[in-house]
Structures are given as C-alpha cells and as structure tokens.
Motif scaffolding. Structure first.
Motif, mmCIF file in Angstrom:
data_model
loop_
_atom_site.group_PDB
_atom_site.id
_atom_site.type_symbol
_atom_site.label_atom_id
_atom_site.label_comp_id
_atom_site.label_asym_id
_atom_site.label_seq_id
_atom_site.Cartn_x
_atom_site.Cartn_y
_atom_site.Cartn_z
ATOM 1 N N GLN A 169 0.846 -1.174 0.000
ATOM 2 C CA GLN A 169 0.000 0.000 0.000
ATOM 3 C C GLN A 169 0.894 1.242 0.000
ATOM 4 O OE1 GLN A 169 -3.347 -0.159 0.142
ATOM 5 N NE2 GLN A 169 -3.869 2.003 0.373
ATOM 6 N N VAL A 170 0.832 2.003 -1.077
ATOM 7 C CA VAL A 170 1.616 3.225 -1.183
ATOM 8 C C VAL A 170 0.878 4.341 -0.454
ATOM 9 C CG1 VAL A 170 2.488 4.957 -2.769
ATOM 10 C CG2 VAL A 170 2.669 2.532 -3.355
ATOM 11 N N GLN A 171 1.617 5.061 0.350
ATOM 12 C CA GLN A 171 1.035 6.213 1.046
ATOM 13 C C GLN A 171 1.895 7.449 0.816
ATOM 14 O OE1 GLN A 171 0.499 4.878 5.182
ATOM 15 N NE2 GLN A 171 -1.703 4.857 4.778
ATOM 16 N N LEU A 172 1.231 8.549 0.584
ATOM 17 C CA LEU A 172 1.897 9.833 0.401
ATOM 18 C C LEU A 172 1.278 10.810 1.389
ATOM 19 C CD1 LEU A 172 1.607 10.052 -3.515
ATOM 20 C CD2 LEU A 172 3.443 9.019 -2.188
ATOM 21 N N VAL A 173 2.108 11.443 2.187
ATOM 22 C CA VAL A 173 1.610 12.379 3.184
ATOM 23 C C VAL A 173 2.342 13.699 3.011
ATOM 24 C CG1 VAL A 173 1.310 12.876 5.629
ATOM 25 C CG2 VAL A 173 1.096 10.521 4.796
ATOM 26 N N GLU A 174 1.588 14.742 2.685
ATOM 27 C CA GLU A 174 2.177 16.062 2.496
ATOM 28 C C GLU A 174 2.096 16.867 3.784
ATOM 29 O OE1 GLU A 174 -0.530 15.401 -1.231
ATOM 30 O OE2 GLU A 174 -0.617 15.081 0.927
ATOM 31 N N TYR A 175 3.061 17.724 3.983
ATOM 32 C CA TYR A 175 2.997 18.678 5.077
ATOM 33 C C TYR A 175 3.893 19.862 4.738
ATOM 34 C CZ TYR A 175 7.132 16.023 6.568
ATOM 35 O OH TYR A 175 8.339 15.377 6.610
ATOM 36 N N GLY A 176 3.723 20.932 5.507
ATOM 37 C CA GLY A 176 4.532 22.120 5.294
ATOM 38 C C GLY A 176 3.777 23.310 4.745
ATOM 39 N N GLY A 177 2.503 23.125 4.406
ATOM 40 C CA GLY A 177 1.726 24.251 3.912
ATOM 41 C C GLY A 177 1.436 25.244 5.021
ATOM 42 N N GLY A 178 0.847 26.371 4.629
ATOM 43 C CA GLY A 178 0.499 27.379 5.612
ATOM 44 C C GLY A 178 0.188 28.701 4.963
ATOM 45 N N LEU A 179 0.151 29.729 5.792
ATOM 46 C CA LEU A 179 -0.131 31.087 5.352
ATOM 47 C C LEU A 179 1.181 31.859 5.280
ATOM 48 C CD1 LEU A 179 -2.090 33.450 4.759
ATOM 49 C CD2 LEU A 179 -2.233 33.780 7.251
ATOM 50 N N VAL A 180 1.410 32.513 4.154
ATOM 51 C CA VAL A 180 2.645 33.261 3.968
ATOM 52 C C VAL A 180 2.330 34.536 3.198
ATOM 53 C CG1 VAL A 180 3.228 32.030 1.836
ATOM 54 C CG2 VAL A 180 5.049 33.072 3.205
ATOM 55 N N GLN A 181 3.104 35.578 3.428
ATOM 56 C CA GLN A 181 2.913 36.815 2.697
ATOM 57 C C GLN A 181 3.533 36.728 1.299
ATOM 58 O OE1 GLN A 181 4.491 39.960 5.202
ATOM 59 N NE2 GLN A 181 2.450 40.382 6.007
ATOM 60 N N ALA A 182 3.027 37.515 0.412
ATOM 61 C CA ALA A 182 3.577 37.562 -0.937
ATOM 62 C C ALA A 182 5.069 37.869 -0.869
ATOM 63 C CB ALA A 182 2.844 38.609 -1.765
ATOM 64 N N GLY A 183 5.825 37.159 -1.696
ATOM 65 C CA GLY A 183 7.271 37.300 -1.686
ATOM 66 C C GLY A 183 7.967 36.325 -0.763
ATOM 67 N N GLY A 184 7.209 35.651 0.081
ATOM 68 C CA GLY A 184 7.776 34.709 1.030
ATOM 69 C C GLY A 184 8.039 33.349 0.423
ATOM 70 N N SER A 185 8.469 32.430 1.290
ATOM 71 C CA SER A 185 8.846 31.089 0.853
ATOM 72 C C SER A 185 8.239 30.026 1.767
ATOM 73 C CB SER A 185 10.371 30.929 0.869
ATOM 74 O OG SER A 185 10.992 31.832 -0.014
ATOM 75 N N LEU A 186 8.080 28.847 1.217
ATOM 76 C CA LEU A 186 7.646 27.681 1.969
ATOM 77 C C LEU A 186 8.375 26.461 1.439
ATOM 78 C CD1 LEU A 186 3.737 27.968 2.225
ATOM 79 C CD2 LEU A 186 5.359 28.083 4.125
ATOM 80 N N ARG A 187 8.524 25.461 2.279
ATOM 81 C CA ARG A 187 9.012 24.165 1.824
ATOM 82 C C ARG A 187 7.968 23.116 2.139
ATOM 83 N NH1 ARG A 187 14.139 20.526 3.808
ATOM 84 N NH2 ARG A 187 12.730 20.134 5.568
ATOM 85 N N LEU A 188 7.457 22.511 1.095
ATOM 86 C CA LEU A 188 6.513 21.414 1.248
ATOM 87 C C LEU A 188 7.271 20.096 1.215
ATOM 88 C CD1 LEU A 188 3.658 22.554 -1.183
ATOM 89 C CD2 LEU A 188 4.105 23.241 1.189
ATOM 90 N N SER A 189 6.798 19.152 2.017
ATOM 91 C CA SER A 189 7.404 17.831 2.060
ATOM 92 C C SER A 189 6.347 16.779 1.773
ATOM 93 C CB SER A 189 8.022 17.566 3.432
ATOM 94 O OG SER A 189 9.013 18.509 3.747
ATOM 95 N N CYS A 190 6.777 15.709 1.151
ATOM 96 C CA CYS A 190 5.892 14.579 0.873
ATOM 97 C C CYS A 190 6.611 13.321 1.333
ATOM 98 C CB CYS A 190 5.568 14.500 -0.612
ATOM 99 S SG CYS A 190 4.636 13.027 -1.094
ATOM 100 N N ALA A 191 6.133 12.762 2.433
ATOM 101 C CA ALA A 191 6.715 11.533 2.955
ATOM 102 C C ALA A 191 6.056 10.345 2.271
ATOM 103 C CB ALA A 191 6.506 11.460 4.465
ATOM 104 N N VAL A 192 6.862 9.485 1.679
ATOM 105 C CA VAL A 192 6.335 8.354 0.926
ATOM 106 C C VAL A 192 6.651 7.065 1.649
ATOM 107 C CG1 VAL A 192 6.534 9.632 -1.213
ATOM 108 C CG2 VAL A 192 8.387 8.147 -0.521
ATOM 109 N N SER A 193 5.742 6.116 1.597
ATOM 110 C CA SER A 193 5.946 4.839 2.261
ATOM 111 C C SER A 193 5.184 3.746 1.547
ATOM 112 C CB SER A 193 5.473 4.925 3.711
ATOM 113 O OG SER A 193 4.084 5.187 3.771
#
Length: 126
Positions: free
Chosen positions: A1-25
């Motif tokens: 069973q393949v599972q993908l779990v994303e995290y790291g989203g959120g609220l950010v101001q324009a011009g900002g940065s985020l790092r999203l992660s996807c843990a796979v198993s």
C-alpha cells in the motif's frame, strides 16, 4: 500500500517562501516519477513539478520555473517542493503524486499518476 503524506503548507505573505514535504511509504520507489500538483478553488488541477526517483532529474512547469524547486531524498523517502517568491495566485491545495513509471517530456504533466496524497493548503496573502 503506497502512502503519500504532504505537510509544510500554511499562510505566507507575498514574496515569502515555503518548503513542502511529501513523505512516501509502502514500497521501493525505484523507477517512479514523483510529482506535485495544485488546485485552486474553482480551477482545474495544475501540474507544478516532478522528479524521477532514480536519477533525481526534474521537470518544472513553465509558470513556476525560477521560483519553485523540486527534489527528493532517497534515504528519507521524502520529496520536497520549495516555493520561493510566492504570489497570491499560488494559493491552492498542493498535492503530492506518484507514478509507477518514469515520465519524460510532456508525459510528465499529461500522463496519469497512480497515487495521491491528501493535499496541503498554501495560502499567499497580498
């Protein structure tokens, strides 16, 4: 069973940065293509970027080139999406996806992916 779990989203101001992660198993991902897609309210799902698990070679959608970077860490079984210079129009739910084959060229964003995560919300305020 393949599972993908994303995290790291959120609220950010324009011009900002985020790092999203996807843990796979669930299995080995040799020969897979791992992708990120996004969907904004009232809009169709849009391809963002992809990486081939074996080689680490990447493909980024034209609207995101120069701002978004995709990578994968084999040891951690994680796929990353770094979002820089964010704009309000980047607001969407971002989904991680996996395909059981290596895609090249336009297949990367036109072919069907086999597994999907639940998504993580990214909101960019102006």
């Amino acid at each position: 069973q393949v599972q993908l779990v994303e995290y790291g989203g959120g609220l950010v101001q324009a011009g900002g940065s985020l790092r999203l992660s996807c843990a796979v198993s669930g299995r080995t991902f040799s020969g897979y293509t791992m992708g990120w897609f996004r969907q904004a309210p009232g809009k169709e799902r849009e391809f963002v970027a992809a990486v081939r698990w074996n080689s680490g070679s990447t493909y980024v959608g034209d609207p995101m080139k120069g701002r978004f970077t995709i990578s994968r860490d084999n040891a951690k079984k994680t796929v990353y999406l770094i979002l820089n210079s964010l704009k309000p129009e980047d607001t969407a739910v971002y989904y991680c996806a996996a395909a059981r084959q290596e895609f090249y060229g336009s297949d990367t964003y036109t072919r069907q992916y086999d597994y999907w995560g639940q998504g993580t919300q990214v909101t960019v305020s102006s």
